[in-house]
Each structure stands twice: as C-alpha cells, then as structure tokens.
Design an enzyme around this catalytic site. Structure first.
Site, mmCIF file in Angstrom:
data_model
loop_
_atom_site.group_PDB
_atom_site.id
_atom_site.type_symbol
_atom_site.label_atom_id
_atom_site.label_comp_id
_atom_site.label_asym_id
_atom_site.label_seq_id
_atom_site.Cartn_x
_atom_site.Cartn_y
_atom_site.Cartn_z
ATOM 1 N N ARG A 120 0.702 -1.011 -0.145
ATOM 2 C CA ARG A 120 0.126 0.085 0.013
ATOM 3 C C ARG A 120 0.928 1.267 -0.075
ATOM 4 N NH1 ARG A 120 -3.098 -2.978 3.784
ATOM 5 N NH2 ARG A 120 -4.799 -3.903 2.523
ATOM 6 N N LYS A 142 2.833 11.054 -11.841
ATOM 7 C CA LYS A 142 1.946 10.079 -12.636
ATOM 8 C C LYS A 142 2.593 8.878 -12.994
ATOM 9 C CE LYS A 142 -1.239 13.166 -15.302
ATOM 10 N NZ LYS A 142 -1.602 13.489 -16.787
ATOM 11 N N GLU A 184 8.333 16.647 -25.996
ATOM 12 C CA GLU A 184 7.881 17.113 -24.805
ATOM 13 C C GLU A 184 8.264 18.403 -24.365
ATOM 14 O OE1 GLU A 184 5.200 15.535 -23.589
ATOM 15 O OE2 GLU A 184 5.269 13.277 -23.784
ATOM 16 N N LYS A 226 6.791 22.519 -15.497
ATOM 17 C CA LYS A 226 5.857 21.130 -15.170
ATOM 18 C C LYS A 226 5.812 21.254 -13.688
ATOM 19 C CE LYS A 226 4.524 16.755 -15.321
ATOM 20 N NZ LYS A 226 4.690 15.131 -15.783
ATOM 21 N N GLU A 236 -4.989 16.748 -11.764
ATOM 22 C CA GLU A 236 -5.493 17.063 -12.980
ATOM 23 C C GLU A 236 -7.053 17.504 -13.138
ATOM 24 O OE1 GLU A 236 -3.566 15.026 -16.529
ATOM 25 O OE2 GLU A 236 -5.260 14.862 -17.156
ATOM 26 N N ARG A 240 -3.564 20.990 -15.382
ATOM 27 C CA ARG A 240 -2.752 19.825 -15.556
ATOM 28 C C ARG A 240 -2.889 19.287 -16.983
ATOM 29 N NH1 ARG A 240 0.498 15.470 -11.825
ATOM 30 N NH2 ARG A 240 1.653 14.559 -13.461
ATOM 31 N N ASN A 244 -1.356 17.679 -21.586
ATOM 32 C CA ASN A 244 -1.661 16.342 -22.570
ATOM 33 C C ASN A 244 -1.657 17.132 -23.880
ATOM 34 O OD1 ASN A 244 -1.653 14.456 -20.344
ATOM 35 N ND2 ASN A 244 -3.676 15.186 -19.686
ATOM 36 N N HIS A 247 -1.591 14.678 -26.904
ATOM 37 C CA HIS A 247 -1.625 13.264 -26.236
ATOM 38 C C HIS A 247 -2.981 12.428 -26.524
ATOM 39 C CE1 HIS A 247 1.726 14.630 -24.307
ATOM 40 N NE2 HIS A 247 2.098 13.630 -23.548
ATOM 41 N N HIS A 251 -1.668 9.074 -28.050
ATOM 42 C CA HIS A 251 -2.045 7.680 -27.353
ATOM 43 C C HIS A 251 -2.796 7.091 -28.379
ATOM 44 C CE1 HIS A 251 -1.664 9.188 -23.017
ATOM 45 N NE2 HIS A 251 -0.342 8.938 -23.674
ATOM 46 N N HIS A 264 6.812 7.096 -27.867
ATOM 47 C CA HIS A 264 5.895 8.093 -27.367
ATOM 48 C C HIS A 264 6.101 9.501 -27.784
ATOM 49 C CE1 HIS A 264 2.994 9.950 -24.237
ATOM 50 N NE2 HIS A 264 4.274 10.427 -23.910
HETATM 51 P P1 NAD Z 1 11.720 4.479 -22.649
HETATM 52 O O1 NAD Z 1 11.613 4.354 -21.184
HETATM 53 O O2 NAD Z 1 11.284 3.292 -23.540
HETATM 54 O O3 NAD Z 1 13.164 4.864 -22.832
HETATM 55 C C1 NAD Z 1 13.723 4.972 -24.280
HETATM 56 C C2 NAD Z 1 14.641 3.947 -24.726
HETATM 57 O O4 NAD Z 1 15.940 4.335 -24.116
HETATM 58 C C3 NAD Z 1 14.532 2.564 -24.096
HETATM 59 O O5 NAD Z 1 14.816 1.668 -24.919
HETATM 60 C C4 NAD Z 1 15.479 2.730 -22.881
HETATM 61 O O6 NAD Z 1 16.197 1.399 -22.409
HETATM 62 C C5 NAD Z 1 16.602 3.473 -23.392
HETATM 63 N N1 NAD Z 1 17.432 3.909 -22.409
HETATM 64 C C6 NAD Z 1 16.912 4.960 -21.266
HETATM 65 N N2 NAD Z 1 18.247 5.630 -20.895
HETATM 66 C C7 NAD Z 1 18.914 5.384 -21.734
HETATM 67 C C8 NAD Z 1 20.268 5.873 -21.573
HETATM 68 N N3 NAD Z 1 20.884 6.819 -20.658
HETATM 69 N N4 NAD Z 1 21.398 5.563 -22.627
HETATM 70 C C9 NAD Z 1 21.000 4.673 -23.645
HETATM 71 N N5 NAD Z 1 19.753 4.079 -23.697
HETATM 72 C C10 NAD Z 1 18.705 4.553 -22.582
HETATM 73 O O7 NAD Z 1 10.860 5.643 -23.105
HETATM 74 P P2 NAD Z 1 10.769 7.242 -22.620
HETATM 75 O O8 NAD Z 1 10.819 7.970 -23.846
HETATM 76 O O9 NAD Z 1 11.879 7.628 -21.590
HETATM 77 O O10 NAD Z 1 9.368 7.205 -22.083
HETATM 78 C C11 NAD Z 1 8.098 6.866 -22.533
HETATM 79 C C12 NAD Z 1 7.397 6.440 -21.617
HETATM 80 O O11 NAD Z 1 7.056 7.580 -20.656
HETATM 81 C C13 NAD Z 1 5.843 6.275 -22.253
HETATM 82 O O12 NAD Z 1 5.464 4.985 -21.667
HETATM 83 C C14 NAD Z 1 4.933 7.277 -21.729
HETATM 84 O O13 NAD Z 1 3.495 6.849 -21.699
HETATM 85 C C15 NAD Z 1 5.628 7.704 -20.459
HETATM 86 N N6 NAD Z 1 5.387 9.308 -19.859
HETATM 87 C C16 NAD Z 1 4.963 9.265 -18.891
HETATM 88 C C17 NAD Z 1 4.629 10.724 -18.230
HETATM 89 C C18 NAD Z 1 4.347 10.765 -16.931
HETATM 90 O O14 NAD Z 1 3.879 11.922 -16.278
HETATM 91 N N7 NAD Z 1 4.169 9.831 -15.978
HETATM 92 C C19 NAD Z 1 4.832 11.540 -19.084
HETATM 93 C C20 NAD Z 1 5.386 11.620 -20.346
HETATM 94 C C21 NAD Z 1 5.656 10.113 -20.917
HETATM 95 N N1 GLY Z 2 2.560 14.080 -18.713
HETATM 96 C C1 GLY Z 2 1.656 14.729 -18.405
HETATM 97 C C2 GLY Z 2 1.434 14.986 -16.884
HETATM 98 O O1 GLY Z 2 2.237 14.796 -16.306
HETATM 99 O O2 GLY Z 2 0.362 15.352 -16.441
#
Ligand code: NAD
Ligand code: GLY
Length: 362
Positions: A120, A142, A184, A226, A236, A240, A244, A247, A251, A264
């Site tokens: 939890r 998030k 982003e 942010k 949100e 907030r 998006n 998005h 998405h 993404h």
């Molecule tokens: P990812 O986590 O898949 O990383 C991209 C690639 O880079 C992967 O293959 C990873 O292994 C590699 N990698 C990571 N760090 C590295 C480094 N320093 N050197 C070499 N390779 C490296 O993708 P991302 O673009 O980081 O994140 C996308 C995800 O984030 C999506 O699932 C999206 O929905 C989510 N997201 C979440 C929020 C949120 O607010 N929580 C906001 C935006 C996106």
């Molecule tokens: N990436 C959108 C949010 O954090 O609200």
C-alpha cells in the site's frame, strides 16, 4: 547543478539537474535512511549505469536489490509489473524499503506504480535517464501501466521523494530517443511559455548536438514549467490537462500501431500537429503560428504526419482517452503559441478533416 522544488506541502520534493550527478551520494543518502533499496531498471540501462551506482551506494553501506526488466513500451504491462512485486516479495522488502527507478519513462511509470501499490505504498525515487523522462515523466507523480485497449489506463498519482536528473546519462541515448524527448520540451513552449518556444527556435540544433549548457537550460526550464503546473493542479482537475497537448491523438497512434512501434515522443509530435491543425480549423491558431510549429518539429527530426490508421480507427481509439467526459472527447487546443485551452465542443466534421489531412493514407 540546479535544484527546483515541486511544491506540494508535506509531499514537496527536490529535482536535481546537472552533470555527473550519479556519483553524488549526498543527493541520495538522505532518502535511504534504512540502508536498503530496490533499484528497478532494464536490460539496456543496467549495463550502462546500474553497477557503478550500486557500488557507490554500497560504499556508503546501502544494500541494493537489483530488478532488471525487459526493455520496451510493449513490456509496460501487468505481467512485467508482476515481476517487480515477485522480486520485492522474495527479497522480503518492507514498507521502509524505497523503490528507485533507473531508466526512461517506461521504467519510471512502472516502478512508481509498484511503489504506490506494494504494501500500500513505499518510498519512491526517480533517476530518469532519457530526455523525455528528465523533462516530463519523472516529475509530477503520474505512474502506471498500459492496457491492451489503451495507454496508461491503469495507474495512480504517487509522487517521488526526489528526482535526480543526470544530464551526462543522455550521452548514451540514441538520436531517435533524444528527438522523442524534444517533443515534450516543445510542448511546454506551446502550452504556456512563448519565450521558451522562441529560445527553442534559436537553439534546437544545439539540443540535437547534445550541447550540455543547452540541455541543462532546456531541462531546467521544462521542469520549472511542469513543477508549477503540478503544484497548482496535482490531480488534473484543471490546468494539468494542458500537459496532454497532442496526447489524445498521440495515444491513439501508440495504441493503434501497437505499443513500441512509434516512440511516445514521436506520437506526441504528430499528435501535436493534429491538435494545432484542429485549432487552425476552429479559427483560433493563425496560419503563421501553425507554420512555425510544424517547422520546429521538422527541424527536430520529429514526424509531422501521423500513420495511416484510418479515420474511423482514430475516432474509436480516441474515444478511450482518459480525458473523455460524458462520452465527449476533451481536446487540448492552441489559441496561439504559448496559450492552450481545453475544449469539448469540436464539430465532428472538423475533427475528421484534421485526421484526414494529417495522417498518411495507407
Ligand atoms: P523508454 O523508457 O522506453 O526509454 C527509451 C529507450 O531508451 C529505451 O530503450 C531505454 O532502455 C533506453 N534508455 C534509457 N536511458 C538510456 C540511456 N541513458 N542511454 C541509452 N539508452 C537509454 O521511453 P521514454 O521516452 O523515456 O518514456 C516514454 C514513456 O513515458 C511512455 O510509456 C509514456 O507513456 C511515459 N510518460 C509518462 C509521463 C508521466 O507523467 N508519467 C509523461 C510522459 C511520458
Ligand atoms: N505528462 C502529463 C502529466 O504529467 O500530466
């Protein structure tokens, strides 16, 4: 190093941004009082950064349990999440054992959700290693996983205790991943920071060349934006949702193409062009602003045309968006560069025109 704060009263936390921060034990140790933590990463990031970090913490008496997951958006699901719980339970991790996410947004989102739900809730630390994660996903709490029917559909708001963004880690990132993160970054300029958008127009080539000063500036400015939005509207209920931008379309691209087929950030780029186009059709955004937006995404090497899913498929996928209220899609749209609004009153015909005009025809 720059330090920002996400101001959420007793749950406020620092974001540290700078070069070579992974070696700075003093930034992490205050959050590891029980000298034990579980570090979640993946098969790509582990060989690059896990062992030095683990060894450094070990010299300060901190015992690290390593959890190494398969790499990719297609693994951001309940099955992989289960691997984290399995490891935590088999190592008898307790309520005071922090989970550390070491990786991009996929690792950050999954680890955060595991931290929110294991026993939890256990302490959570973000060490983002992609540009996208450093400017967006590691900040704001998030967390979650994908469902076959929709992106990020299962999750929780759960804030980390600290975010450590080491810019040096970006040197090993693939060019395509760096560009995805820039999508982003541009978003913040578009929704609320015109002068940052202008700075990006001047400096986009420096970012693509991984100039350390330019990266430091862009990451800090993005996180400032942010942090302000999250502090004002953590869950949100209002502002907030502007984060998006692009998005709802993006998405749909990610889900429709199969997770991992489009990055993404790439899907957000093509989705942002669609949102800007729709804003033009509504008579809000000028043609001149539209051209500036398209030009910046193109210079960043990001896609400005969405894939050929077909209009009906786009509409079906967008109907599953988290922002749908009472069956109506709520769009983030632009009044001008630096000013975004939410609107649920979009003529279906205009939406169809946008989808037709900005997606490839397969
Ligand atoms: P990812 O986590 O898949 O990383 C991209 C690639 O880079 C992967 O293959 C990873 O292994 C590699 N990698 C990571 N760090 C590295 C480094 N320093 N050197 C070499 N390779 C490296 O993708 P991302 O673009 O980081 O994140 C996308 C995800 O984030 C999506 O699932 C999206 O929905 C989510 N997201 C979440 C929020 C949120 O607010 N929580 C906001 C935006 C996106
Ligand atoms: N990436 C959108 C949010 O954090 O609200």
């Amino acid at each position: 190093m720059q330090t920002l704060t996400v101001g959420l009263a007793e749950r406020s936390y620092p974001i540290y941004i700078g070069s070579d921060l992974l070696g700075c034990a003093e930034l992490l140790l205050p959050h590891l009082p029980h000298k034990r933590a579980a570090m979640v990463t993946n098969t790509t990031v582990a060989p690059l950064y896990l062992e030095p970090l683990r060894a450094m913490l070990q010299t300060h008496g901190v015992d690290i349990i390593s959890i190494i997951l398969p790499d990719g958006e297609q693994y951001k699901n309940a099955e992989t999440l289960g691997l984290i719980y399995d490891a935590l339970l088999s190592h008898r991790c307790e309520r005071n054992t922090p989970l550390i996410a070491l990786g991009g947004g996929v690792i950050g989102d999954m680890t955060g959700y595991a931290a929110a739900t294991y026993l939890r809730g256990v302490p959570f630390i973000q060490i983002p290693t992609t540009l996208l994660a450093q400017v967006d996903s590691s900040v704001g709490g998030k967390t979650g996983i994908n469902h076959p029917l929709g992106k990020n559909m299962i999750g929780a708001f759960y804030q980390p205790q600290v975010v450590l963004a080491d810019i040096t880690t970006l040197n090993t990132l693939k060019d395509q991943e760096l560009r995805a993160g820039i999508a982003e970054v541009i978003k913040y300029g578009l929704i609320r920071d015109l002068s940052f958008f202008e700075w990006l127009e001047q400096n986009i080539e420096k970012l693509l060349a991984r100039d350390a000063d330019a990266l430091q500036y862009a990451i800090t400015r993005s996180c400032q934006n942010k942090a302000e939005v999250v502090a004002a509207d953590e869950r949100e209920n209002g502002e907030r949702a502007l984060l998006n931008l692009g998005h709802t379309f993006g998405h749909a691209i990610e889900t429709g193409m199969g997770y991992g087929a489009w990055l993404h950030g790439e899907a957000v780029a093509a989705g942002t062009i669609m949102a800007a186009d729709l804003s033009c059709r509504l008579g809000w955004l000028s043609k001149e602003d539209m051209d500036r937006i398209r030009s910046l995404f193109e210079r960043a090497g990001l896609p400005v045309v969405a894939p050929a899913l077909g209009v009906e498929k786009y509409l079906q996928l967008m109907g599953l968006d988290k922002k749908v209220v009472g069956g109506k899609i709520r769009f983030v749209l632009l009044k001008s560069i630096g000013s975004a609004v939410i609107s649920a009153n979009v003529e279906p015909e205009l939406l169809r025109q946008t989808l037709m005009a900005n997606s490839a025809h397969g």
